[in-house]
Motif scaffolding. Sequence first.
Motif, PDB file in Angstrom:
ATOM      1  N   ALA A 240       0.839  -1.203   0.000  1.00  0.00           N
ATOM      2  CA  ALA A 240       0.000   0.000   0.000  1.00  0.00           C
ATOM      3  C   ALA A 240       0.877   1.257   0.000  1.00  0.00           C
ATOM      4  N   PHE A 241       0.226   2.383  -0.030  1.00  0.00           N
ATOM      5  CA  PHE A 241       0.838   3.717  -0.045  1.00  0.00           C
ATOM      6  C   PHE A 241       0.844   4.290   1.368  1.00  0.00           C
TER       7      PHE A 241
ATOM      8  N   LEU B 143      -2.600  -4.764  -1.976  1.00  0.00           N
ATOM      9  CA  LEU B 143      -3.448  -4.083  -0.994  1.00  0.00           C
ATOM     10  C   LEU B 143      -3.503  -2.600  -1.325  1.00  0.00           C
ATOM     11  N   SER B 144      -4.695  -2.103  -1.489  1.00  0.00           N
ATOM     12  CA  SER B 144      -4.956  -0.687  -1.782  1.00  0.00           C
ATOM     13  C   SER B 144      -4.202  -0.228  -3.031  1.00  0.00           C
ATOM     14  N   MET B 145      -3.171   0.632  -2.913  1.00  0.00           N
ATOM     15  CA  MET B 145      -2.420   1.017  -4.119  1.00  0.00           C
ATOM     16  C   MET B 145      -1.877  -0.230  -4.812  1.00  0.00           C
TER      17      MET B 145
ATOM     18  N   TYR C  61      -4.435  -1.516  -7.020  1.00  0.00           N
ATOM     19  CA  TYR C  61      -4.558  -0.806  -8.312  1.00  0.00           C
ATOM     20  C   TYR C  61      -3.567  -1.417  -9.323  1.00  0.00           C
TER      21      TYR C  61
ATOM     22  N   ARG D 211     -10.004  -0.815  -4.626  1.00  0.00           N
ATOM     23  CA  ARG D 211     -11.210  -0.454  -5.383  1.00  0.00           C
ATOM     24  C   ARG D 211     -10.878  -0.340  -6.859  1.00  0.00           C
TER      25      ARG D 211
ATOM     26  N   ARG E  39      -5.277  14.768  -3.416  1.00  0.00           N
ATOM     27  CA  ARG E  39      -3.951  14.271  -3.866  1.00  0.00           C
ATOM     28  C   ARG E  39      -3.005  15.454  -4.071  1.00  0.00           C
TER      29      ARG E  39
ATOM     30  N   MET F 297      -1.776   7.753  -8.668  1.00  0.00           N
ATOM     31  CA  MET F 297      -3.092   7.332  -8.140  1.00  0.00           C
ATOM     32  C   MET F 297      -4.172   8.326  -8.547  1.00  0.00           C
TER      33      MET F 297
ATOM     34  N   VAL G  52     -11.412   3.759   4.059  1.00  0.00           N
ATOM     35  CA  VAL G  52     -10.759   4.321   2.860  1.00  0.00           C
ATOM     36  C   VAL G  52     -11.304   3.626   1.611  1.00  0.00           C
TER      37      VAL G  52
ATOM     38  N   HIS H 166      -8.219  -0.222   7.222  1.00  0.00           N
ATOM     39  CA  HIS H 166      -7.746  -0.263   5.835  1.00  0.00           C
ATOM     40  C   HIS H 166      -6.513  -1.150   5.662  1.00  0.00           C
TER      41      HIS H 166
END
Length: 268
Positions: A32-33, A96-98, A101, A123, A135, A193, A220, A246
Motif C-alpha cells: 500500500a501507499f 493491498l490498496s495502491m 490498483y 477499489r 492528492r 493514483m 478508505v 484499511h
Amino acid sequence: MPLSKLPSRSSIAYDDTGPERGPGAALVLLHAFPLDRGMWKPQVAALREVARVIAIDLPGFGESPAPPEFGIEGAADAVAGLLAALDVPKAVVCGLSMGGYVALALARRHADRLAGLILADTRAGVDDTQAKAGRNKSISAVRAQGSAALFEEMLPKVLCEATRSNKPDVVQQLKSVAGRQRAEGVAAALVAMRDRPDANPGLKDIAVPTLVLVGELDTVTPGLSAANLAAQIRGSRLVNIPGAGHLSNVENPAAFNAAVREFLASLS
Ligand code: MLT
C-alpha cells in the motif's frame, strides 16, 4: 533467510522467500501507499511455509529507484518484468490498496502471468474531483514535510481505532516503514493514483480465481468497494477481515493469512 535483491535486468527490489518451486504458484505481494515491502512482514513469516513469497517494492518506494514517471500501468509492467527476470511464469498476485490498483493493471495488461488474484482493501473506480484535489494537497505536503508527516496525518484513516489504541508496535512499525520513503517517490505515486484509469470495465474479463479481502472497519476503501469488485469478477469470493481497518494485513494478520492460505490451498 530471505533473498533480498535488486536485479540488474529489472529495477525492482524484492525479497524472495519460501520453497523455490512449491506445489503452487508463487505469491507476489504488492504494498500500500506510502509503504514498502516491509509492511508484509506478518505475511512473509507465515505464508512462506506454504508458498514461495515474493514481496516487491513498487517503483520509487523502499529500495526500488523511481522511474522518470510512475504510473499504475508502468508499475504493473515493472512487476511483470521482474517475474520474467525471475523465470516465474505465473503467480498469485496480492495487492493491498495502491498495490491492488497495480494488481488490477496487471490483470488487464499481463493476464497470462496470473494464476490468481487477491485484491485487499482496494477499489476499481477512479478519484473524483474532491479526491484529486486531496492528492494535490498531499503532493505539496509531502514535498514540504516528508513522508513521515504525511503518514502521521493518514493514520486515523488507515488504521481502525482499536489498532491505534491497542497495538502500538504495529503503529510504530508502519511509521518506520512510511518514514523511510523518499518524498519524490511518494509524490510521484500520488500523481499516479490521482490519474489512474478506471479498472471497472476490465473486471468482467478477469478469468483467474480471485479473492477479495476487506477490513470490516475500512473507511478508505470500504465494504462497498470490495462488494463492487466481487460482484463484477466472475466466481470471486469476498471475505471480511474482522477488527481491521484499511491496513487489514497488519491489523488482523491471523485472519488475513488464514484467508490467503485457504485461497492458495483451493488453487493447488
Ligand atoms: C493506500 O493505502 O495504498 C492508499 O490509501 C490508496 C489511495 O490513497 O488511493
